[in-house]
Design a protein around this motif. Structure first.
Motif, PDB file in Angstrom:
ATOM      1  N   LEU A  42       3.565  -4.150  -5.754  1.00 43.00           N
ATOM      2  CA  LEU A  42       4.630  -3.166  -5.942  1.00 43.00           C
ATOM      3  C   LEU A  42       4.003  -1.782  -5.996  1.00 43.00           C
ATOM      4  O   LEU A  42       3.212  -1.478  -6.886  1.00 43.00           O
ATOM      5  CB  LEU A  42       5.392  -3.460  -7.237  1.00 43.00           C
ATOM      6  N   VAL A  43       4.338  -0.948  -5.017  1.00 42.89           N
ATOM      7  CA  VAL A  43       3.693   0.346  -4.876  1.00 42.89           C
ATOM      8  C   VAL A  43       4.745   1.412  -4.602  1.00 42.89           C
ATOM      9  O   VAL A  43       5.746   1.162  -3.930  1.00 42.89           O
ATOM     10  CB  VAL A  43       2.652   0.305  -3.726  1.00 42.89           C
ATOM     11  N   ASN A  44       4.530   2.593  -5.157  1.00 41.70           N
ATOM     12  CA  ASN A  44       5.376   3.737  -4.831  1.00 41.70           C
ATOM     13  C   ASN A  44       5.015   4.180  -3.418  1.00 41.70           C
ATOM     14  O   ASN A  44       3.911   4.658  -3.171  1.00 41.70           O
ATOM     15  CB  ASN A  44       5.137   4.875  -5.826  1.00 41.70           C
ATOM     16  N   ARG A  45       5.939   3.996  -2.482  1.00 39.38           N
ATOM     17  CA  ARG A  45       5.617   4.242  -1.077  1.00 39.38           C
ATOM     18  C   ARG A  45       5.395   5.716  -0.774  1.00 39.38           C
ATOM     19  O   ARG A  45       4.881   6.063   0.291  1.00 39.38           O
ATOM     20  CB  ARG A  45       6.702   3.667  -0.169  1.00 39.38           C
ATOM     21  N   TYR A  46       5.760   6.601  -1.693  1.00 38.57           N
ATOM     22  CA  TYR A  46       5.611   8.028  -1.441  1.00 38.57           C
ATOM     23  C   TYR A  46       4.347   8.612  -2.069  1.00 38.57           C
ATOM     24  O   TYR A  46       3.822   9.614  -1.593  1.00 38.57           O
ATOM     25  CB  TYR A  46       6.843   8.777  -1.941  1.00 38.57           C
ATOM     26  N   THR A  47       3.856   7.987  -3.147  1.00 46.80           N
ATOM     27  CA  THR A  47       2.660   8.509  -3.809  1.00 46.80           C
ATOM     28  C   THR A  47       1.445   7.603  -3.659  1.00 46.80           C
ATOM     29  O   THR A  47       0.317   8.050  -3.850  1.00 46.80           O
ATOM     30  CB  THR A  47       2.920   8.711  -5.311  1.00 46.80           C
ATOM     31  N   GLY A  48       1.665   6.319  -3.355  1.00 49.03           N
ATOM     32  CA  GLY A  48       0.561   5.376  -3.255  1.00 49.03           C
ATOM     33  C   GLY A  48       0.189   4.725  -4.563  1.00 49.03           C
ATOM     34  O   GLY A  48      -0.738   3.914  -4.623  1.00 49.03           O
TER      35      GLY A  48
ATOM     36  N   VAL B 202      -0.329   8.278   6.335  1.00 44.56           N
ATOM     37  CA  VAL B 202      -0.097   6.876   5.984  1.00 44.56           C
ATOM     38  C   VAL B 202       1.339   6.696   5.513  1.00 44.56           C
ATOM     39  O   VAL B 202       1.844   7.484   4.708  1.00 44.56           O
ATOM     40  CB  VAL B 202      -1.071   6.417   4.881  1.00 44.56           C
ATOM     41  N   VAL B 203       1.997   5.666   6.034  1.00 46.52           N
ATOM     42  CA  VAL B 203       3.325   5.265   5.580  1.00 46.52           C
ATOM     43  C   VAL B 203       3.181   3.910   4.903  1.00 46.52           C
ATOM     44  O   VAL B 203       2.637   2.967   5.485  1.00 46.52           O
ATOM     45  CB  VAL B 203       4.319   5.173   6.755  1.00 46.52           C
ATOM     46  N   LEU B 204       3.646   3.807   3.662  1.00 48.61           N
ATOM     47  CA  LEU B 204       3.537   2.571   2.891  1.00 48.61           C
ATOM     48  C   LEU B 204       4.867   1.827   2.864  1.00 48.61           C
ATOM     49  O   LEU B 204       5.933   2.438   2.813  1.00 48.61           O
ATOM     50  CB  LEU B 204       3.118   2.877   1.451  1.00 48.61           C
ATOM     51  N   GLU B 205       4.791   0.506   2.887  1.00 47.10           N
ATOM     52  CA  GLU B 205       5.970  -0.338   2.704  1.00 47.10           C
ATOM     53  C   GLU B 205       5.511  -1.651   2.097  1.00 47.10           C
ATOM     54  O   GLU B 205       4.598  -2.291   2.628  1.00 47.10           O
ATOM     55  CB  GLU B 205       6.671  -0.602   4.038  1.00 47.10           C
ATOM     56  N   ASN B 206       6.098  -2.024   0.972  1.00 45.80           N
ATOM     57  CA  ASN B 206       5.738  -3.284   0.333  1.00 45.80           C
ATOM     58  C   ASN B 206       5.834  -4.446   1.318  1.00 45.80           C
ATOM     59  O   ASN B 206       6.678  -4.459   2.211  1.00 45.80           O
ATOM     60  CB  ASN B 206       6.656  -3.512  -0.868  1.00 45.80           C
ATOM     61  N   LEU B 207       4.975  -5.445   1.149  1.00 50.32           N
ATOM     62  CA  LEU B 207       4.894  -6.565   2.084  1.00 50.32           C
ATOM     63  C   LEU B 207       6.231  -7.280   2.256  1.00 50.32           C
ATOM     64  O   LEU B 207       6.568  -7.714   3.366  1.00 50.32           O
ATOM     65  CB  LEU B 207       3.832  -7.556   1.595  1.00 50.32           C
TER      66      LEU B 207
ATOM     67  N   ILE C 229      15.539  -0.938   3.823  1.00 52.79           N
ATOM     68  CA  ILE C 229      16.032  -0.327   2.589  1.00 52.79           C
ATOM     69  C   ILE C 229      14.916  -0.435   1.552  1.00 52.79           C
ATOM     70  O   ILE C 229      14.600  -1.522   1.070  1.00 52.79           O
ATOM     71  CB  ILE C 229      17.312  -1.016   2.087  1.00 52.79           C
ATOM     72  N   SER C 230      14.314   0.705   1.227  1.00 53.23           N
ATOM     73  CA  SER C 230      13.147   0.708   0.349  1.00 53.23           C
ATOM     74  C   SER C 230      13.469   1.095  -1.082  1.00 53.23           C
ATOM     75  O   SER C 230      12.697   0.784  -1.991  1.00 53.23           O
ATOM     76  CB  SER C 230      12.089   1.683   0.895  1.00 53.23           C
ATOM     77  N   GLY C 231      14.580   1.790  -1.290  1.00 51.60           N
ATOM     78  CA  GLY C 231      14.870   2.313  -2.617  1.00 51.60           C
ATOM     79  C   GLY C 231      14.267   3.689  -2.800  1.00 51.60           C
ATOM     80  O   GLY C 231      13.551   4.204  -1.938  1.00 51.60           O
ATOM     81  N   ALA C 232      14.534   4.293  -3.946  1.00 50.80           N
ATOM     82  CA  ALA C 232      14.083   5.660  -4.202  1.00 50.80           C
ATOM     83  C   ALA C 232      12.570   5.780  -4.248  1.00 50.80           C
ATOM     84  O   ALA C 232      12.011   6.829  -3.925  1.00 50.80           O
ATOM     85  CB  ALA C 232      14.684   6.166  -5.519  1.00 50.80           C
ATOM     86  N   HIS C 233      11.879   4.709  -4.643  1.00 47.10           N
ATOM     87  CA  HIS C 233      10.427   4.768  -4.783  1.00 47.10           C
ATOM     88  C   HIS C 233       9.701   3.692  -3.975  1.00 47.10           C
ATOM     89  O   HIS C 233       8.470   3.630  -3.998  1.00 47.10           O
ATOM     90  CB  HIS C 233      10.030   4.624  -6.256  1.00 47.10           C
TER      91      HIS C 233
END
Length: 405
Positions: free
Chosen positions: A156-162, A190-195, A235-239
């Motif tokens: 579980l990672v904040n996709r905007y801050t890492g 880098v663009v993050l998205e939980n697995l 749909i990623s949510g706010a974080h």
């Protein structure tokens, strides 16, 4: 930049490149309609992009070529191969998959990197960075620049801050900022998205038409998570934390979860719990695959454990369906190999209390088994939807053409 009337200009190089990234190849007339501008404006912009080598006519086939082998007058335009490279790093429980592709989403190369489930985040990142650099070195020189990297970590990672925020695997990812490590390692955005969200998007890309409007993908493994794709968008949510289904409580008096709450679905349908109960009833040190094989063979002791797990997932999904109204739910992850042993109780529990509006047409099916290339392709598609990628492509060739207004 704005016009004298304060209306943003349309049909700029930025808008054309962004549109081709998001929509794929288009005719000039289609671009003009899509961007609500004149064909003359589009023609001027395309001329500039052709001169820069950023767009090119779509590759001719026997269906599109004219009799003399020349391109038809109204050929589709696509982003050129020299426009740039994008990459992917997908961190699964026991492996990391990396790959490179063209900015238009075509996969160039992939590599699977086995790893221990106990490998730490820094170890996984270091291995992935080494492999990505090797793949870049293998490209014919001089190769286009790397414009972006899509990373799907199994935490579980904040996709905007890492920042790693919590979850079952977070201790192995502690004290590392995933975004910073990859950006510093490769010098690219880098663009993050939980697995779990990435898995949902990959499954969506593997479906045939007609595509579902609202897809849910549930991953049942050593974690329990949900990904949602609505109208083709993750749909990623706010974080970036949307879909933590494993920590939905189905029993307020249930066992205490590692998250400190009671009765979380994870404690009923996680692979750890299913495996431990299977070992107890059989009196043997089973592996998860061996437990699944016993369930498929009809061992009543193990079948009942998988049935309870499936029913628990169905109970947890009922309020989710009330809120999200999906038309297709795909069940994936390690436990999904048990097939109808786990799916039938899941369906029964969900439909028993389903509201008619969504229950009537809702389909619940097993997820597809996807290749490494399909997983990388999903990452490249997701990255192409990032607006910053269009600016990066233009800035690398001519910063003066970057106009995001």
């Amino acid at each position: 930049m704005a016009t004298r009337r304060g209306i943003p200009p349309r049909g700029t190089p930025f808008e054309v490149v962004r549109t081709l990234l998001e929509e794929g190849g288009m005719h000039r007339a289609e671009l003009a309609r899509h961007l609500q501008t004149s064909r003359a404006t589009i023609t001027n912009t395309i001329t500039t992009l052709l001169e820069q080598g950023l767009v090119e006519p779509e590759t001719l086939t026997s269906d599109t070529a004219t009799g003399d082998g020349k391109a038809p007058l109204k050929e589709k335009l696509v982003l050129a191969r020299r426009a740039g490279i994008i990459g992917a790093a997908i961190h699964q429980d026991d492996s990391t998959i990396v790959g490179l592709g063209e900015v238009d989403g075509r996969v160039i190369s992939t590599r699977a990197l086995p790893c221990s489930p106990d490998a730490t985040g820094p170890e996984r990142i270091s291995t992935a960075l080494t492999a990505l650099r090797e793949l870049l070195d293998e490209l014919p020189a001089p190769h286009p620049p790397l414009h972006g990297l899509h990373v799907a970590p199994n935490t579980l990672v904040n996709r905007y801050t890492g920042e790693v925020l919590g979850g079952a695997t977070s201790t192995r990812w502690s004290k590392v900022n995933i975004r910073d490590e990859y950006e510093e390692g490769l010098g690219t955005a880098v663009v993050l998205e939980n697995l779990a969200r990435h898995a949902a998007y990959a499954q969506y890309g593997a479906l045939e038409s007609p595509l579902p409007r609202n897809l849910l993908h549930v991953s049942l493994s050593f974690g329990v998570a949900l990904g949602q794709v609505l109208d083709g968008r993750i749909i990623s949510g706010a974080h970036g934390g949307a879909g933590e289904l494993g920590h939905v409580s189905i029993d307020s008096n249930g066992p205490i979860c590692r998250c400190s709450h009671r009765g979380c679905l994870f404690n009923y349908a996680g692979a750890d719990n299913v495996l431990e109960e299977s070992r107890i009833v059989t009196g043997t040190a089973l592996s998860l695959d061996e437990a699944i094989d016993l369930a498929l063979a009809g061992d009543d002791r193990v079948v009942s454990i998988f049935s309870r797990a499936g029913a628990a997932v169905g109970m947890a999904l009922n309020p989710v369906c009330n809120l999200l109204d999906p038309d297709l739910i795909l069940i994936g992850g390690r436990l999904a190999r048990a097939g109808d042993v786990i799916l039938d109780p899941l369906r029964d529990a969900l439909f028993r209390s389903a509201l008619p509006l969504f229950g009537r047409d809702l389909r619940i099916e097993p997820a597809a088994t996807l290749t490494d290339q399909a997983l990388v392709h999903a990452s490249l598609r997701a990255l192409r939807l990032d607006v910053d990628l269009a600016a990066a492509v233009l800035a690398a060739h001519d910063p003066a053409t970057v106009d995001a207004s």
